[in-house]
Motif scaffolding. Structure first.
Motif: not given
Ligand SMILES: [Zn+2]
Ligand SMILES: [Zn+2]
Lengths: 215, 191
Positions: A143, A145, A179, A149
């Motif tokens: 995923h 962002h 990542h 996070e």
């Molecule tokens: Zn992440």
């Protein structure tokens, strides 16, 4: 415990100033419980902020010292003698987390499939703090962002690219490139993940999950 | 133990309040810090009454908790600042700020330090004060202003929703510079 991934200076400074929302502060306080080095840096930043007070201009106050003494009354708290540290119980979670959800054994997980479970701990203004349980060797979906996070490892560990994150380490991701964390073999990886925007998944399936699990 | 002190260090006064309930020392601390705490809170965007309440309530706590102040462990200004910061959080947030607790069994204690690694509170404070003075003015301003200080009210409202998304690279640069100066003055890895 050897910690190699620490809180960045800007976040630590904002925490020292009391400028961060609950979710971010939770991840930072959990890291601080496990990391003497970041605690030392925090003290420095508190001192910098206190030093700034001296440069501050002087506002008019409508009360004086005597008024405050009248409000405070004669109550003075006795000099606090720290109770001896009770080590008879071995907690996995440091106190900032335990205050919110008890210890690891108390968690009622929701299964998300693929060896991953979650428990949402706190939500405020779009900032979500959740515990993630990743079975040994399992991998989270790749995923990217939209926001930031913070992932604080409290048990086990994971690999992300060529980096390893173990108990105590915090991963701070604020970029768009996708990542994919993969839990180490041996024991499950449990971490506190805090995000301020929905994650961006590459695959179709996780996007279906996304609505169901608010990730 | 207070033979030596920094100009602008208020530890002696705070110790007098804690040990002897010294009202004159309390008044001096109040006169110096309360109006400045109020100014800081105004710059954080608090309304006048709330800014004043933070300053006032901070000093109620200064009086009640002064006996817990240990000049070997903290500077008076830092101790008072942390009370004000926590009071601000109490008044603004429905939930307090999570903090590490030294009495938590899961708390990781510091490793034993060698005698030459141990800096007294005063030595550290002096180094930090000196490092602040060596910072280029622009960077010092970044550290002195509150995070939202240079934004307009509507920007504050918008950015409060996702404050981290707007973390300023200027803040990071200022802190890197501060760290470099402190490392040079105190030795690598000392902060
Ligand atoms: Zn992440
Ligand atoms: Zn750290």
């Amino acid at each position: 415990m050897k910690i190699t991934h620490h809180i960045t200076d800007d976040l630590l400074y904002l925490y020292a100033a009391g400028d961060l929302k609950f979710g971010w502060s939770l991840a930072i306080a959990t890291h601080l419980s496990l990391c003497p080095s970041c605690r030392a840096t925090l003290k420095t930043y508190e001192q910098v902020l206190a030093e700034n007070l001296a440069q501050e201009h002087v506002s008019e106050m409508s009360v004086n010292a005597d008024d405050v003494l009248a409000i405070a009354g004669s109550q003075m708290e006795p000099c606090e003698i720290a109770p001896p540290v009770q080590a008879e119980k071995n907690f996995v979670f440091p106190k900032p987390l335990r205050d919110l959800c008890g210890d690891l054994g108390d968690i009622k997980w929701s299964t998300m499939g693929g060896g991953i479970k979650q428990k949402i701990l706190h939500e405020e203004d779009g900032i979500v703090a959740r515990l993630l349980y990743i079975s040994p060797g399992a991998s989270a979906s790749a995923h990217g962002h939209n926001g930031i996070e913070l992932t604080q490892v409290v048990s086990g560990g994971f690999f992300d690219g060529d980096q390893a994150f173990e108990r105590g380490d915090i991963q701070i991701v604020a970029h768009d490139s996708p990542h994919q964390p993969i839990a180490m073999n041996g024991e499950a990886c449990v971490c506190l993940a805090v995000t301020d925007a929905p994650l961006k998944f590459r695959n179709f399936l996780p996007r279906l999950f996304q609505r169901a699990f608010r990730i | 133990h207070l033979q030596e002190s920094l100009p602008g260090d208020w530890s002696a006064e705070l110790v007098l309040v804690g040990r002897q309930q010294d009202k004159a020392a309390f008044s001096k601390l109040f006169a110096h810090f309360a109006p400045r705490i109020k100014s800081t809170m105004l710059r954080y965007g608090l309304k006048n009454e709330l800014a004043e309440e933070v300053a006032q309530e901070t000093f109620v706590l200064v009086w009640r908790k002064a006996s817990q102040f240990d000049p070997e462990k903290a500077m008076a200004s830092t101790w008072i600042f942390t009370l004000a910061r926590n009071k601000k959080i109490d008044l603004l947030r429905k939930q307090g700020r999570p903090e590490a607790d030294v009495n938590d069994p899961a708390f990781e204690q510091e490793a034993e330090q060698t005698p030459d690694q141990i800096l007294t509170t005063l030595q550290r404070a002096k180094a930090i004060k000196a490092a602040m003075e060596k910072l280029p003015e622009q960077q010092r301003i970044v550290l002195q202003k509150s995070y939202f200080a240079d934004e307009t009210q509507s920007e504050i409202a918008a950015s409060l929703k996702a404050p981290l998304g707007t973390v300023k690279s200027r803040l990071r640069l200022a802190l890197e510079k501060l760290r470099t100066i402190l490392d040079a003055d105190l030795g690598e890895g000392s902060i």
